[in-house]
Scaffold this active site. Sequence first.
Site, PDB file in Angstrom:
ATOM      1  CG  HIS A 233      -2.003  -0.980   1.205  1.00  0.00           C
ATOM      2  ND1 HIS A 233      -1.840  -2.264   1.676  1.00  0.00           N
ATOM      3  CD2 HIS A 233      -3.280  -0.901   0.747  1.00  0.00           C
ATOM      4  CE1 HIS A 233      -2.973  -2.929   1.518  1.00  0.00           C
ATOM      5  NE2 HIS A 233      -3.864  -2.134   0.956  1.00  0.00           N
ATOM      6  CG  ASP A 306      -3.568  -5.788  -4.222  1.00  0.00           C
ATOM      7  OD1 ASP A 306      -4.717  -5.390  -3.933  1.00  0.00           O
ATOM      8  OD2 ASP A 306      -2.729  -6.101  -3.352  1.00  0.00           O
TER       9      ASP A 306
END
Length: 399
Positions: A233, A306
């Site tokens: 992230h 993702d």
Amino acid sequence: MKPLLCVLVAINFLFLMSCRHREKEIVVDKEQADVEDVADFTSQAINYADSVLNGMSLEQRVGQCFMPTIYTREDELTLRRLRSYISDMHVGGIVMLKGNLSSAAHFAHIAEGLDIPLFMAIDAEWGLGMRLSDAPDFPKNGNIGTAADEKLMFEYGREVARECRRVGINMVLGPVVDVAENPHGVIGSRSFGSDPVRVAELGVAYALGLEGGGVISVAKHFPGHGSPSGDSHRSLPVIKRSLNQLDSIDLFPFRKYIDAGLSGVMVGHLAVPAVDPQNLPAAVSRPVIQGLLRGNLGFEGIILTDALNMEGASGYDAVAAILAGADIVVAPADTGKEIRNVIAAVRNGTLPMEIINDRCRRILIYKYLISKGEGEISLHNLREEVNYGTDSLRRRLLR
């Protein structure tokens, strides 16, 4: 459509149907599936995919390759955004973020009756309660007790699938089959643990339960987020493994998942020097997707990235992901812009039309699959219906 894919999907469909009537069994010999039924379903799936594809515009075909995220709530702005995703951008699905059961059911109700079904996906790594505040939550994978076996995990997957279908959800972005060897890694309790064999057994059994209940499973985060310390992230973690280490540890659960004929794999934002010396994020790496996942492991199902808005994918776009082999781009920072960029790339020859057709056809095949198992979406007494009987299962998972 590759013949092998058609056969795998047909066999998978028949396997899922048999699971519904044989809940006590975890493994069903797919080779016993009736050849005529397989051929018939394969023909139906191909005919559906080709017929729908032939009637789609370029914009619609490209849109199918996108799944933006959206908060699961019913305010006017959110509902307008949902309708725009469906009607203006022709997206193939959505990923539901935090919200509640009634909003999830409302989303599914809006999507009912579409000519092409919408993938209604959610991160339910430990049940719908992970994202929906009034839904049951179960123990995180790392907290599941040592007594849990494949039979219990199959039952767990079936229960989550039941809850999903009551509110119109047809895809779970799970199980997490990363092997959490690094005690300082970010995956932590999201993983079933540090033993590749146990991770594979529990993850595959859970996924079989999901799919036996008519919900597509998506194993993540390929090729394995268990060893790096970094968080994709915020950065691009590097998997510092040799090919042998990758094969015996990180890839082992994915290989078992693929061998079981299951449906989806999410590719993470992870650099894998042993596979791709350029250190590209796996989700935009042709050596990782086409070479390792499609080629070496023989995966023929749906490949999702993702979330593309994560820092681990910074500097890379949907065009790069689709060219690398992804079927579906998840959560781009600006869905409309990325769709326009892909359309432009097709028109200027950067992205061959054959690739978009291939991705879209595979997506349509799996949409045909889920359309065969649709149940009635409940709009009343959701909390009572969805939570019914979960306390006993939760206690058994903790033993």
